[in-house]
Write a protein that holds these residues in place. Structure first.
Motif, mmCIF file in Angstrom:
data_model
loop_
_atom_site.group_PDB
_atom_site.id
_atom_site.type_symbol
_atom_site.label_atom_id
_atom_site.label_comp_id
_atom_site.label_asym_id
_atom_site.label_seq_id
_atom_site.Cartn_x
_atom_site.Cartn_y
_atom_site.Cartn_z
ATOM 1 N N VAL A 204 4.848 7.163 0.181
ATOM 2 C CA VAL A 204 5.866 6.169 0.506
ATOM 3 C C VAL A 204 5.280 4.778 0.268
ATOM 4 O O VAL A 204 4.374 4.362 0.991
ATOM 5 C CB VAL A 204 6.330 6.284 1.975
ATOM 6 C CG1 VAL A 204 7.338 5.208 2.319
ATOM 7 C CG2 VAL A 204 6.883 7.662 2.281
ATOM 8 N N PRO A 205 5.774 4.062 -0.739
ATOM 9 C CA PRO A 205 5.314 2.680 -0.922
ATOM 10 C C PRO A 205 5.758 1.831 0.269
ATOM 11 O O PRO A 205 6.882 1.988 0.767
ATOM 12 C CB PRO A 205 6.018 2.227 -2.205
ATOM 13 C CG PRO A 205 6.553 3.461 -2.841
ATOM 14 C CD PRO A 205 6.732 4.466 -1.758
ATOM 15 N N LEU B 28 0.834 -1.188 0.000
ATOM 16 C CA LEU B 28 0.000 0.000 0.000
ATOM 17 C C LEU B 28 0.871 1.241 0.000
ATOM 18 O O LEU B 28 2.086 1.161 0.264
ATOM 19 C CB LEU B 28 -0.989 0.017 1.166
ATOM 20 C CG LEU B 28 -0.455 0.247 2.570
ATOM 21 C CD1 LEU B 28 -1.570 0.802 3.424
ATOM 22 C CD2 LEU B 28 -0.002 -1.064 3.165
ATOM 23 N N GLU B 29 0.255 2.349 -0.310
ATOM 24 C CA GLU B 29 0.982 3.605 -0.306
ATOM 25 C C GLU B 29 0.620 4.381 0.943
ATOM 26 O O GLU B 29 -0.556 4.663 1.188
ATOM 27 C CB GLU B 29 0.655 4.426 -1.548
ATOM 28 C CG GLU B 29 1.485 5.687 -1.642
ATOM 29 C CD GLU B 29 1.275 6.390 -2.966
ATOM 30 O OE1 GLU B 29 1.935 6.013 -3.951
ATOM 31 O OE2 GLU B 29 0.435 7.311 -2.993
ATOM 32 N N LEU B 30 1.624 4.675 1.741
ATOM 33 C CA LEU B 30 1.447 5.508 2.924
ATOM 34 C C LEU B 30 1.834 6.929 2.555
ATOM 35 O O LEU B 30 2.416 7.170 1.495
ATOM 36 C CB LEU B 30 2.336 5.009 4.062
ATOM 37 C CG LEU B 30 2.180 3.549 4.479
ATOM 38 C CD1 LEU B 30 3.124 3.231 5.623
ATOM 39 C CD2 LEU B 30 0.759 3.254 4.877
ATOM 40 N N LYS B 31 1.521 7.846 3.439
ATOM 41 C CA LYS B 31 1.959 9.231 3.251
ATOM 42 C C LYS B 31 2.869 9.598 4.406
ATOM 43 O O LYS B 31 2.498 9.424 5.565
ATOM 44 C CB LYS B 31 0.763 10.176 3.219
ATOM 45 C CG LYS B 31 -0.123 9.976 2.014
ATOM 46 C CD LYS B 31 -1.288 10.943 2.055
ATOM 47 C CE LYS B 31 -2.214 10.717 0.882
ATOM 48 N NZ LYS B 31 -3.386 11.604 0.950
ATOM 49 N N LEU B 32 4.053 10.080 4.090
ATOM 50 C CA LEU B 32 4.956 10.632 5.095
ATOM 51 C C LEU B 32 4.533 12.076 5.291
ATOM 52 O O LEU B 32 4.604 12.889 4.356
ATOM 53 C CB LEU B 32 6.408 10.544 4.636
ATOM 54 C CG LEU B 32 7.444 11.192 5.544
ATOM 55 C CD1 LEU B 32 7.462 10.536 6.917
ATOM 56 C CD2 LEU B 32 8.822 11.122 4.890
ATOM 57 N N VAL B 33 4.032 12.400 6.488
ATOM 58 C CA VAL B 33 3.512 13.731 6.776
ATOM 59 C C VAL B 33 4.677 14.639 7.156
ATOM 60 O O VAL B 33 5.336 14.426 8.178
ATOM 61 C CB VAL B 33 2.455 13.682 7.905
ATOM 62 C CG1 VAL B 33 1.933 15.075 8.207
ATOM 63 C CG2 VAL B 33 1.321 12.733 7.538
ATOM 64 N N LEU B 34 4.936 15.639 6.307
ATOM 65 C CA LEU B 34 6.008 16.588 6.557
ATOM 66 C C LEU B 34 5.501 17.835 7.264
ATOM 67 O O LEU B 34 6.220 18.454 8.051
ATOM 68 C CB LEU B 34 6.695 16.972 5.241
ATOM 69 C CG LEU B 34 7.276 15.790 4.454
ATOM 70 C CD1 LEU B 34 7.804 16.268 3.112
ATOM 71 C CD2 LEU B 34 8.364 15.099 5.254
ATOM 72 N N ALA C 127 -1.858 6.145 6.941
ATOM 73 C CA ALA C 127 -2.268 4.980 6.157
ATOM 74 C C ALA C 127 -3.788 4.980 6.037
ATOM 75 O O ALA C 127 -4.488 5.368 6.975
ATOM 76 C CB ALA C 127 -1.815 3.696 6.836
ATOM 77 N N PRO C 128 -4.305 4.533 4.903
ATOM 78 C CA PRO C 128 -5.772 4.443 4.772
ATOM 79 C C PRO C 128 -6.325 3.392 5.739
ATOM 80 O O PRO C 128 -5.894 2.244 5.731
ATOM 81 C CB PRO C 128 -5.985 4.033 3.315
ATOM 82 C CG PRO C 128 -4.671 3.542 2.821
ATOM 83 C CD PRO C 128 -3.604 4.097 3.709
ATOM 84 N N SER C 129 -7.268 3.800 6.577
ATOM 85 C CA SER C 129 -7.754 2.874 7.612
ATOM 86 C C SER C 129 -8.458 1.662 7.022
ATOM 87 O O SER C 129 -8.365 0.569 7.579
ATOM 88 C CB SER C 129 -8.637 3.591 8.633
ATOM 89 O OG SER C 129 -9.799 4.063 8.042
ATOM 90 N N THR C 130 -9.142 1.803 5.898
ATOM 91 C CA THR C 130 -9.837 0.644 5.328
ATOM 92 C C THR C 130 -8.840 -0.430 4.892
ATOM 93 O O THR C 130 -9.070 -1.613 5.132
ATOM 94 C CB THR C 130 -10.733 1.046 4.133
ATOM 95 O OG1 THR C 130 -9.950 1.774 3.190
ATOM 96 C CG2 THR C 130 -11.901 1.894 4.582
ATOM 97 N N ALA C 131 -7.736 -0.024 4.279
ATOM 98 C CA ALA C 131 -6.732 -0.993 3.826
ATOM 99 C C ALA C 131 -6.049 -1.666 5.015
ATOM 100 O O ALA C 131 -5.855 -2.888 5.028
ATOM 101 C CB ALA C 131 -5.694 -0.310 2.937
ATOM 102 N N VAL C 132 -5.681 -0.875 6.034
ATOM 103 C CA VAL C 132 -5.006 -1.435 7.209
ATOM 104 C C VAL C 132 -5.963 -2.355 7.974
ATOM 105 O O VAL C 132 -5.590 -3.460 8.368
ATOM 106 C CB VAL C 132 -4.462 -0.317 8.130
ATOM 107 C CG1 VAL C 132 -3.936 -0.891 9.441
ATOM 108 C CG2 VAL C 132 -3.365 0.472 7.409
ATOM 109 N N SER C 133 -7.207 -1.928 8.139
ATOM 110 C CA SER C 133 -8.189 -2.744 8.866
ATOM 111 C C SER C 133 -8.464 -4.059 8.148
ATOM 112 O O SER C 133 -8.560 -5.114 8.790
ATOM 113 C CB SER C 133 -9.495 -1.971 9.054
ATOM 114 O OG SER C 133 -9.281 -0.847 9.878
#
Length: 156
Positions: A23-24, A9-15, A99-105
């Motif tokens: 971030v893959p 999945l693709e996460l986002k690094l929050v700057l 991270a998208p909660s639906t994908a992680v869940s």
């Protein structure tokens, strides 16, 4: 046989509140390491970044803030969508990932179907190993010969 549950999945690094970087990543759960989840971040270098922490921490973090120290997890909203925030801290620096909660869940649910919570020690064989460690020395040999191994049996 061990089971592996993975999810790319693709996460986002929050700057900053206005800026993030994709971030893959790969989430991995293995029944031969039943208490842990593994996340590998591919950050554009030769060497991916690996983090391992308790599955229980991620399961709880989907519902409420949890964790202290190096890994903290909590649910939130971003642009009207449910997200899971993961704060990582190391001597090399800190990172906040979204991270998208639906994908992680959905991925977590698959891991929980493979090995339900509370059954991790059985998967590791901890009960058998502990029983073996706590058994009196030579008890197996004595039982094989019909004695209990108890000094009160009168063999002394």
């Amino acid at each position: 046989m061990h089971t592996v549950v993975e999810r790319e999945l693709e996460l986002k690094l929050v700057l900053s509140p206005e800026r993030n970087v994709p971030v893959p990543a790969r989430l991995t759960y293995r029944t031969d390491d039943p208490c842990a989840v593994h996340i590998v971040f591919h950050v554009g270098s030769e060497h991916p970044v690996n983090w391992t922490f308790a599955r229980e921490l991620l399961v709880e973090g989907v519902f409420r803030p949890c964790g202290t120290g190096d890994v903290r997890v909590w649910p939130s909203k971003s642009e009207g969508r449910g997200v899971i925030l993961v704060a990582l801290s190391s001597p090399d620096g800190d990172a906040l990932l979204e991270a998208p909660s639906t994908a992680v869940s959905a991925w977590l649910e698959r891991t929980l179907r493979v090995l339900p919570p509370g059954s991790e020690s059985a998967a590791l064989g901890l009960d058998e190993a502990l029983a073996e460690l706590l058994a009196p020395a030579g008890a197996d040999e004595l039982r094989a010969h019909g004695a209990s191994g108890d000094p009160q049996d009168g063999d002394a």
